[in-house]
Design a protein around this motif. Structure first.
Motif, PDB file in Angstrom:
ATOM      1  N   LEU A 116      41.316  61.460 -51.311  1.00 38.44           N
ATOM      2  CA  LEU A 116      41.441  61.150 -52.743  1.00 38.44           C
ATOM      3  C   LEU A 116      41.698  59.667 -52.970  1.00 38.44           C
ATOM      4  O   LEU A 116      41.152  59.073 -53.901  1.00 38.44           O
ATOM      5  CB  LEU A 116      42.568  61.973 -53.369  1.00 38.44           C
ATOM      6  CG  LEU A 116      42.245  63.412 -53.722  1.00 38.44           C
ATOM      7  CD1 LEU A 116      43.516  64.167 -54.089  1.00 38.44           C
ATOM      8  CD2 LEU A 116      41.256  63.467 -54.864  1.00 38.44           C
ATOM      9  N   HIS A 149      38.339  57.865 -52.537  1.00 42.87           N
ATOM     10  CA  HIS A 149      37.402  58.147 -53.632  1.00 42.87           C
ATOM     11  C   HIS A 149      37.859  57.512 -54.945  1.00 42.87           C
ATOM     12  O   HIS A 149      37.112  56.794 -55.602  1.00 42.87           O
ATOM     13  CB  HIS A 149      37.234  59.656 -53.798  1.00 42.87           C
ATOM     14  CG  HIS A 149      36.287  60.027 -54.890  1.00 42.87           C
ATOM     15  ND1 HIS A 149      36.720  60.317 -56.159  1.00 42.87           N
ATOM     16  CD2 HIS A 149      34.936  60.127 -54.903  1.00 42.87           C
ATOM     17  CE1 HIS A 149      35.674  60.587 -56.919  1.00 42.87           C
ATOM     18  NE2 HIS A 149      34.578  60.485 -56.178  1.00 42.87           N
ATOM     19  N   GLN A 150      39.083  57.788 -55.349  1.00 38.38           N
ATOM     20  CA  GLN A 150      39.556  57.262 -56.627  1.00 38.38           C
ATOM     21  C   GLN A 150      39.852  55.773 -56.562  1.00 38.38           C
ATOM     22  O   GLN A 150      39.731  55.067 -57.558  1.00 38.38           O
ATOM     23  CB  GLN A 150      40.790  58.034 -57.095  1.00 38.38           C
ATOM     24  CG  GLN A 150      40.441  59.416 -57.577  1.00 38.38           C
ATOM     25  CD  GLN A 150      41.452  59.951 -58.564  1.00 38.38           C
ATOM     26  OE1 GLN A 150      42.384  59.271 -58.955  1.00 38.38           O
ATOM     27  NE2 GLN A 150      41.256  61.182 -58.975  1.00 38.38           N
ATOM     28  N   PHE A 168      47.480  61.344 -59.367  1.00 37.05           N
ATOM     29  CA  PHE A 168      46.023  61.287 -59.297  1.00 37.05           C
ATOM     30  C   PHE A 168      45.368  61.753 -60.597  1.00 37.05           C
ATOM     31  O   PHE A 168      44.190  61.509 -60.821  1.00 37.05           O
ATOM     32  CB  PHE A 168      45.487  62.122 -58.126  1.00 37.05           C
ATOM     33  CG  PHE A 168      45.407  61.346 -56.845  1.00 37.05           C
ATOM     34  CD1 PHE A 168      44.597  60.230 -56.735  1.00 37.05           C
ATOM     35  CD2 PHE A 168      46.132  61.737 -55.743  1.00 37.05           C
ATOM     36  CE1 PHE A 168      44.518  59.518 -55.558  1.00 37.05           C
ATOM     37  CE2 PHE A 168      46.056  61.035 -54.560  1.00 37.05           C
ATOM     38  CZ  PHE A 168      45.249  59.918 -54.465  1.00 37.05           C
TER      39      PHE A 168
END
Length: 165
Positions: A47, A50-51, A101
């Motif tokens: 994550l 990706h983020q 997130f």
């Protein structure tokens, strides 16, 4: 959270995490608990990658468009913190990391920060944006008002003379 309570929280955090491992371990067993801790660490790394790239792209787009990237920078810091929290072993830090997130939670964090922190920035070198706010009076001098050598014309001038160095 006050600054004086941060050391107390840091000392309390391992105890909270140990209690979480005991509670989850009793419910699902030792090996599934350890597997869950490893899985959340792997998911946190994925994550974060990706983020993190998404936030960097949005920051670059804001700067290129000449807009203030403060919100996206704050989101980037929160995504980094979320990834670090997910990489740490423990379920309490995992819950906080997963919440960070979520864009809606990051927006709440941004609104909280924006009210409490003075974001005066000058991005002219990065694409032309300027939101620098002065805090005092601006004095505009002409060439004849400013000199590096003492002025013999007006020795009582209130302007400070700067000598050559």
């Amino acid at each position: 959270m006050r600054a004086s309570s941060i050391p107390f929280f840091i000392l309390l955090l391992p105890l909270i995490e140990i209690a979480g491992f005991i509670i989850v371990g009793r419910q699902i067993g030792v090996f599934p608990t350890l597997a869950l801790a490893v899985a959340t660490s792997i998911a946190g790394g994925m994550l974060l990658k990706h983020q993190g790239f998404g936030v960097m792209t949005r920051i670059r787009n804001e700067v290129a468009a000449g807009r203030d990237p403060s919100r996206e920078l704050a989101h980037g810091v929160m995504v980094l913190l979320a990834g670090i929290l997910l990489l740490l072993p423990g379920f309490f830090t995992d819950i906080i990391g997963i919440l960070l997130f979520l864009p809606a939670v990051r927006d709440l964090g941004w609104n909280f920060l924006r009210r409490r922190v003075d974001f005066t920035v000058d991005y002219r070198g990065m694409g032309g944006f300027s939101r620098k706010q002065g805090r005092g009076k601006t004095i505009d001098l002409n060439e004849e008002d400013y000199s590096r050598r003492p002025s013999s014309q007006n020795p009582h001038s209130p302007w400070k003379q700067i000598g050559d160095e």
